[in-house]
Motif scaffolding. Structure first.
Motif, short mmCIF file in Angstrom:
data_model
loop_
_atom_site.label_atom_id
_atom_site.label_comp_id
_atom_site.label_asym_id
_atom_site.label_seq_id
_atom_site.Cartn_x
_atom_site.Cartn_y
_atom_site.Cartn_z
N PHE A 1 42.37 27.21 69.03
CA PHE A 1 42.41 28.64 69.34
C PHE A 1 43.85 29.11 69.13
O PHE A 1 44.73 28.89 69.95
N PRO B 1 38.63 30.28 76.22
CA PRO B 1 38.94 30.11 74.80
C PRO B 1 38.65 28.68 74.35
O PRO B 1 39.03 27.72 75.02
N ASP B 2 37.93 28.54 73.25
CA ASP B 2 37.54 27.21 72.78
C ASP B 2 38.13 26.87 71.41
O ASP B 2 38.81 25.87 71.26
N ARG B 3 37.87 27.74 70.42
CA ARG B 3 38.34 27.42 69.07
C ARG B 3 38.35 28.67 68.20
O ARG B 3 37.83 29.72 68.59
N MET B 4 38.95 28.54 67.03
CA MET B 4 38.90 29.58 66.01
C MET B 4 38.20 28.99 64.79
O MET B 4 38.50 27.87 64.38
N TYR C 1 34.35 31.31 72.36
CA TYR C 1 34.62 31.01 73.77
C TYR C 1 33.42 30.26 74.35
O TYR C 1 32.27 30.54 74.01
N ASP D 1 45.28 33.90 74.43
CA ASP D 1 44.38 32.79 74.75
C ASP D 1 44.03 32.78 76.24
O ASP D 1 43.72 31.73 76.81
N THR E 1 46.66 32.07 68.42
CA THR E 1 46.94 33.51 68.52
C THR E 1 48.38 33.84 68.13
O THR E 1 48.77 35.01 68.15
N LEU F 1 36.71 34.16 66.77
CA LEU F 1 37.10 33.39 67.95
C LEU F 1 35.84 32.99 68.72
O LEU F 1 34.91 33.78 68.86
#
Length: 292
Positions: A225, A207-210, A252, A190, A227, A250
């Protein structure tokens, strides 16, 4: 010579007045052409390349082309400058045209008020009409093929590299209905991503979200986010299957810095996503037996 220049200036101003519904107002705030178009001089002939005008690029030369021909679609109404030749371009939804080099000067002097900033600079007349019909014009020095901040920002954006990852889920190998299935992106981190520099301008991806699509028709859901293995991103299947085609990517957020200072460039994307990663998820039922 002076008489001829004044005659040309009078003819140009008459044309402007006939074309506009509202009076022109001179403005020194009008920027020199940059980003779109890229004007290329070769063997005494200019070619105008429409880049970042909305949906690709178009090219046309002095030999014809009207509004250009290509796969892209300009972001403005180029017909607003119909009859003004090929040196037309979009700055957002504003249509601009320039006489390069200008055949007349801003004053009656035989030379521009300011010396050229470089030996390649030419003195131009630039005229723009916004989408609501507001006009502005000015004379200025312009260096052909000068790289704008917008062009550099696009270059920097293209240098961002999203690390590869593998979509993992738990319970491993087979999910169970009515029990949470955890999701995470394995093999990445991340950390904040920074692309290589484009003349001092860099793009930074936070990194923002998945985003996860469980594959059962429920649609894409947004998760933190993730990992590492955890319940931060979880989904519960309600129907068994030999294998749902699950996928994830992913996302960003993107920002820009110019020599370390924050930079905002209108029209550039504010996010970047990885490619979708897919995995087949068998889902089973848990059989229970009642002992009497």
């Amino acid at each position: 010579m002076l008489k001829r220049r004044l005659s040309v200036l009078t003819a140009m101003l008459a044309t402007l007045a006939a074309c506009l519904l509202t009076p022109l107002t001179a403005s020194s705030a009008v920027a020199a052409p940059s980003g779109c178009p890229k004007i290329i001089w070769q063997n005494g002939e200019k070619t105008v390349s429409y880049e970042n005008c909305g949906g690709g690029s178009q090219e046309e030369s002095d030999n014809g082309g009207g509004e250009g021909s290509g796969n892209g679609t300009p972001s403005c109404d180029l017909s607003a400058m119909a009859g003004q030749g090929n040196t037309r371009w979009c700055e957002g939804t504003t249509t601009c045209w320039a006489h390069i080099p200008s055949s007349v000067y801003k004053t009656q002097a035989e030379a521009p008020e300011q010396p050229p900033p470089s030996e390649d600079a030419v003195y131009i007349f630039k005229w723009c009409v916004s989408a609501d019909g507001e006009s502005s014009y000015d004379w200025m020095w312009y260096t052909p093929d000068e790289i704008s901040l917008e062009e550099l920002a696009w270059q920097a954006y293209g240098r961002l590299t999203i690390p590869a990852f593998t979509l993992e889920f738990n319970p491993p190998q087979k999910a169970v209905i009515f029990i949470d299935t955890w999701w995470w992106a394995s093999g990445t981190s991340d950390e904040v991503l920074t692309g290589s520099s484009a003349a001092g301008l860099v793009a930074i991806a936070d990194p923002d979200r998945m985003e996860v699509d469980p594959g059962d028709g429920s649609g894409v859901m947004s998760c933190p986010f993730s990992t590492t293995k955890s319940d931060a991103c979880a989904y519960t299947y309600e129907r068994a299957s030999d294998g749902y085609p699950a996928r994830a990517r992913l996302v960003y957020t993107v920002r820009f810095e110019n020599n370390g200072a924050p930079l905002e460039v209108p029209g550039l994307p504010g996010a970047i996503e990885s490619e979708w990663q897919e995995v087949t998820v068998p889902v089973t039922e848990v059989q229970a037996s009642v002992v009497g």
